[in-house]
Design a protein around this motif. Structure first.
Motif, mmCIF file in Angstrom:
data_model
loop_
_atom_site.group_PDB
_atom_site.id
_atom_site.type_symbol
_atom_site.label_atom_id
_atom_site.label_comp_id
_atom_site.label_asym_id
_atom_site.label_seq_id
_atom_site.Cartn_x
_atom_site.Cartn_y
_atom_site.Cartn_z
ATOM 1 N N THR A 181 -93.199 16.633 77.773
ATOM 2 C CA THR A 181 -94.110 17.767 77.945
ATOM 3 C C THR A 181 -93.373 19.090 77.750
ATOM 4 O O THR A 181 -93.897 20.019 77.112
ATOM 5 C CB THR A 181 -94.757 17.719 79.336
ATOM 6 N N ALA A 182 -92.170 19.188 78.309
ATOM 7 C CA ALA A 182 -91.378 20.405 78.122
ATOM 8 C C ALA A 182 -91.051 20.633 76.649
ATOM 9 O O ALA A 182 -91.094 21.765 76.149
ATOM 10 C CB ALA A 182 -90.086 20.320 78.949
ATOM 11 N N LEU A 183 -90.734 19.532 75.933
ATOM 12 C CA LEU A 183 -90.472 19.638 74.494
ATOM 13 C C LEU A 183 -91.727 20.106 73.754
ATOM 14 O O LEU A 183 -91.650 20.947 72.846
ATOM 15 C CB LEU A 183 -90.008 18.286 73.956
ATOM 16 N N GLY A 184 -92.881 19.565 74.149
ATOM 17 C CA GLY A 184 -94.130 19.994 73.528
ATOM 18 C C GLY A 184 -94.416 21.467 73.760
ATOM 19 O O GLY A 184 -94.896 22.173 72.858
ATOM 20 N N ILE A 185 -94.125 21.953 74.960
ATOM 21 C CA ILE A 185 -94.328 23.380 75.256
ATOM 22 C C ILE A 185 -93.405 24.240 74.412
ATOM 23 O O ILE A 185 -93.805 25.294 73.896
ATOM 24 C CB ILE A 185 -94.109 23.632 76.760
ATOM 25 N N ALA A 186 -92.138 23.795 74.261
ATOM 26 C CA ALA A 186 -91.200 24.553 73.438
ATOM 27 C C ALA A 186 -91.675 24.628 71.988
ATOM 28 O O ALA A 186 -91.631 25.694 71.353
ATOM 29 C CB ALA A 186 -89.813 23.910 73.518
ATOM 30 N N VAL A 187 -92.141 23.492 71.456
ATOM 31 C CA VAL A 187 -92.672 23.483 70.082
ATOM 32 C C VAL A 187 -93.902 24.380 69.981
ATOM 33 O O VAL A 187 -94.088 25.101 68.988
ATOM 34 C CB VAL A 187 -93.013 22.039 69.653
ATOM 35 N N ALA A 188 -94.742 24.366 70.996
ATOM 36 C CA ALA A 188 -95.942 25.202 71.000
ATOM 37 C C ALA A 188 -95.582 26.684 70.981
ATOM 38 O O ALA A 188 -96.224 27.480 70.279
ATOM 39 C CB ALA A 188 -96.795 24.867 72.219
ATOM 40 N N VAL A 189 -94.563 27.064 71.734
ATOM 41 C CA VAL A 189 -94.140 28.471 71.757
ATOM 42 C C VAL A 189 -93.623 28.899 70.386
ATOM 43 O O VAL A 189 -93.958 29.985 69.877
ATOM 44 C CB VAL A 189 -93.064 28.683 72.837
ATOM 45 N N ILE A 190 -92.812 28.032 69.761
ATOM 46 C CA ILE A 190 -92.288 28.351 68.422
ATOM 47 C C ILE A 190 -93.434 28.472 67.422
ATOM 48 O O ILE A 190 -93.474 29.395 66.597
ATOM 49 C CB ILE A 190 -91.288 27.263 67.978
ATOM 50 N N ALA A 191 -94.393 27.531 67.501
ATOM 51 C CA ALA A 191 -95.545 27.573 66.588
ATOM 52 C C ALA A 191 -96.377 28.825 66.814
ATOM 53 O O ALA A 191 -96.852 29.454 65.853
ATOM 54 C CB ALA A 191 -96.396 26.321 66.777
ATOM 55 N N ALA A 192 -96.560 29.224 68.071
ATOM 56 C CA ALA A 192 -97.350 30.423 68.370
ATOM 57 C C ALA A 192 -96.700 31.669 67.792
ATOM 58 O O ALA A 192 -97.381 32.538 67.220
ATOM 59 C CB ALA A 192 -97.524 30.553 69.880
ATOM 60 N N ARG A 193 -95.389 31.767 67.906
ATOM 61 C CA ARG A 193 -94.691 32.937 67.352
ATOM 62 C C ARG A 193 -94.787 32.967 65.827
ATOM 63 O O ARG A 193 -94.981 34.033 65.229
ATOM 64 C CB ARG A 193 -93.228 32.924 67.795
ATOM 65 N N HIS A 194 -94.649 31.793 65.216
ATOM 66 C CA HIS A 194 -94.747 31.724 63.757
ATOM 67 C C HIS A 194 -96.150 32.111 63.282
ATOM 68 O O HIS A 194 -96.301 32.901 62.334
ATOM 69 C CB HIS A 194 -94.398 30.306 63.292
ATOM 70 N N LEU A 195 -97.164 31.576 63.931
ATOM 71 C CA LEU A 195 -98.539 31.889 63.545
ATOM 72 C C LEU A 195 -98.879 33.344 63.826
ATOM 73 O O LEU A 195 -99.621 33.972 63.068
ATOM 74 C CB LEU A 195 -99.506 30.963 64.292
ATOM 75 N N GLN A 196 -98.341 33.885 64.918
ATOM 76 C CA GLN A 196 -98.583 35.295 65.224
ATOM 77 C C GLN A 196 -97.972 36.192 64.147
ATOM 78 O O GLN A 196 -98.579 37.193 63.732
ATOM 79 C CB GLN A 196 -97.978 35.642 66.591
ATOM 80 N N ARG A 197 -96.771 35.807 63.677
ATOM 81 C CA ARG A 197 -96.122 36.584 62.620
ATOM 82 C C ARG A 197 -96.918 36.487 61.311
ATOM 83 O O ARG A 197 -97.111 37.504 60.619
ATOM 84 C CB ARG A 197 -94.696 36.078 62.423
ATOM 85 N N ARG A 198 -97.399 35.306 60.997
ATOM 86 C CA ARG A 198 -98.221 35.140 59.784
ATOM 87 C C ARG A 198 -99.513 35.940 59.886
ATOM 88 O O ARG A 198 -99.972 36.542 58.915
ATOM 89 C CB ARG A 198 -98.550 33.657 59.574
ATOM 90 N N GLU A 199 -100.108 35.936 61.070
ATOM 91 C CA GLU A 199 -101.349 36.685 61.260
ATOM 92 C C GLU A 199 -101.128 38.173 61.079
ATOM 93 O O GLU A 199 -101.954 38.874 60.489
ATOM 94 C CB GLU A 199 -101.912 36.383 62.652
ATOM 95 N N THR A 200 -99.991 38.668 61.584
ATOM 96 C CA THR A 200 -99.679 40.090 61.437
ATOM 97 C C THR A 200 -99.430 40.457 59.983
ATOM 98 O O THR A 200 -99.856 41.519 59.503
ATOM 99 C CB THR A 200 -98.445 40.451 62.287
ATOM 100 N N GLU A 201 -98.742 39.569 59.263
ATOM 101 C CA GLU A 201 -98.404 39.864 57.866
ATOM 102 C C GLU A 201 -99.593 39.722 56.921
ATOM 103 O O GLU A 201 -99.765 40.512 55.998
ATOM 104 C CB GLU A 201 -97.270 38.936 57.413
#
Length: 389
Positions: free
Chosen positions: A187-207
Motif C-alpha cells: 500500500t505504501a508503494l502504491g501511494i508513492a507511485v500515486a504521488v509520482i503519477a499525480a505530479r507528472h499529470l499535474q505538470r502535463r496539465e499545466t503545460e
C-alpha cells in the motif's frame, strides 16, 4: 576608543540591529524572571500550607474504573497508565473530530457559495444554528438523543453486522493477521507511485492546458494497488459485532459508546460551522477578476474553484482553521458533562485520592502538547503553500 562601540560605522546606541537584540534579550529576561518568581511563590505557598504535591503517586495502582478505552485497562494499573488511557481517549475524539469537521466544513462552505438557492440557504441555516448555540447545550442535546434510542435488544440492526442503540454504535472492524505488513508495504508503494503519477499529470496539465485529473488518477492508483494487495496477502479478518448473552450485549467489532458518539457528533457539527465560514471567506478573498478570467478562458465553475479560487484561498483558510482545530481539541474537555472518560474527567476523579495540583498540571501539559502538535503540522503545511504560485 569610539570605534569599539560602533557596528559597521554606526554607534551601537543608534544601530537598529543591536537595539532589537538588546530589546529582545531584556524582554526575555524580564519574562523569565516573572515566571520564575511566580513558581517560586507557588511552591512556597504549597509547602507552607502543606498541600499535597508531587508525582510519586503515578506508580501506584489507580483503582479507578474507566468505562471506555483505546488500550486495555484494568483498575489495578498505575495512575500513569490510567492517565495515558484517558489521554488516548481525548486524542481519539480530537483526531476523528478534526478530520470529520474539516470534511464537513469544506462541503458546507462550498455550499454557502452555491448559486442554488435551496442549497445556499440550507447551508446558511446550518451555520447560523450551530455556530450561535453553546457547545455544552449541543452536547447535552445529542447525548439525550442517544439515550432516547431503543435499548440493546430492541436497537436498530443492519445486515446483522451494524448495531445502533442507546449504548452506542457498533460496526465491523478489520483485525490484522499474517500478511498485514506485506499488505502495508504494498500500500505504501502504491501511494508513492500515486504521488509520482499525480505530479507528472499535474505538470502535463499545466503545460498542455488539458485536464488530466491528477488527483482522481492518483487516488485510483493507490486504491487499486491496495485492493490487489489485500486480495493477494489477505492481511486482515473482519471482526463482526454480534449480540451475545441473556441481555443481548454487543461483542466484537468497533464499539463507539453512546457518550463518545454524542461527543463526536457535537464537536463535528459545532466546529464544522466555523470552518465553513472560514472556507467561504477564503474563497471570496480571491479577486473577482481572476474568477472572471478563469470562466472566460473556458473553465467551468467547479474547475475555477479547483484550480483558481480554492488554491489561493488556502493561504487565508489555513491559519484560522488551525485555530479551530485547537478549539476542538480543548472543547473535547466538555466530555465530562456527558460521561465520556476523557483526560479531564478521569483526572477529576483521581483528584479525590491523589494530589489535585499535580494532576491538573499533567492535564494542562497534555493539552498544551496536543495543541502545539496541531499548530506545528498546520504551520508546516501553511509554509509549504505560502510561496507557491
Amino acid at each position: 576608543m569610539t570605534r569599539l562601540f560602533t557596528v559597521q560605522g554606526v554607534p551601537v546606541w543608534r544601530n537598529i540591529v543591536v537595539l532589537r537584540w538588546v530589546t529582545q534579550l531584556v524582554s526575555a529576561v524580564l519574562v523569565l524572571s516573572v515566571v520564575a518568581l511566580f513558581f517560586v511563590n507557588v511552591s512556597r505557598e504549597i509547602e507552607a500550607r502543606d498541600i499535597p504535591f508531587g508525582f510519586s503517586f503515578l506508580t501506584r495502582a489507580a483503582q479507578i474504573p474507566i468505562g471506555e478505552t483505546v488500550i486495555p485497562y484494568d483498575p489495578s494499573d498505575s495512575y500513569a497508565y490510567g492517565l495515558l488511557a484517558a489521554a488516548l481517549n481525548t486524542v481519539k475524539a480530537s483526531v476523528l473530530g478534526v478530520i470529520l469537521a474539516t470534511l464537513l466544513g469544506i462541503l458546507v462552505g462550498v455550499a454557502r457559495l452555491s448559486s442554488n438557492w435551496l442549497l445556499n440557504k440550507a447551508a446558511l441555516v446550518y451555520v447560523e444554528a450551530f455556530r450561535n448555540t453553546p457547545l455544552l447545550v449541543q452536547l447535552l442535546f445529542w447525548f439525550l438523543v442517544v439515550l432516547s434510542l431503543p435499548q440493546v435488544r430492541e436497537g436498530y440492526v443492519a445486515f446483522d453486522a451494524v448495531y445502533l442503540n442507546n449504548s452506542g454504535f457498533y460496526l465491523p472492524w478489520p483485525v490484522p493477521v499474517d500478511g498485514f505488513w506485506l499488505w502495508l508495504g504494498a500500500t505504501a508503494l502504491g501511494i508513492a507511485v500515486a504521488v509520482i503519477a499525480a505530479r507528472h499529470l499535474q505538470r502535463r496539465e499545466t503545460e498542455s492546458g488539458r485536464s488530466t485529473y491528477p488527483i482522481l488518477t492518483a487516488a485510483a492508483i493507490a486504491v487499486v494497488v491496495s485492493v490487489i494487495a489485500l486480495l493477494v496477502f489477505s492481511p486482515m479478518t473482519l471482526d463482526i459485532p454480534r449480540a451475545e448473552g441473556r441481555f443481548g450485549r454487543i461483542q466484537g467489532g468497533a464499539q463507539l459508546g453512546g457518550s463518545f458518539t454524542a461527543l463526536l457528533v457535537g464537536l463535528v457539527l459545532y466546529t464544522a460551522a466555523f470552518i465553513a465560514e472560514i472556507v467561504r471567506a477564503g474563497v471570496q478573498s480571491v479577486g473577482k477578476g481572476q474568477v472572471e478570467a478563469a470562466r472566460s478562458s473556458g473553465l467551468s465553475a467547479l474547475q475555477t474553484l479547483r484550480y483558481v479560487t480554492f488554491p489561493q484561498g488556502l493561504r487565508v483558510i489555513i491559519p484560522p482553521t488551525i485555530s479551530q482545530f485547537l478549539n476542538l481539541t480543548k472543547n473535547s474537555s466538555l466530555a465530562a458533562a456527558i460521561g465520556y472518560p476523557d483526560l479531564v474527567s478521569v483526572a477529576s476523579t483521581m483528584t479525590q485520592i491523589a494530589p489535585a495540583i499535580s494532576l491538573i498540571a499533567i492535564v494542562m501539559l497534555t493539552y498544551l502538547a496536543m495543541s502545539l502538535t496541531y499548530s506545528l503540522i498546520g504551520n508546516l503545511y501553511n509554509r509549504s503553500i505560502r510561496f507557491k504560485g
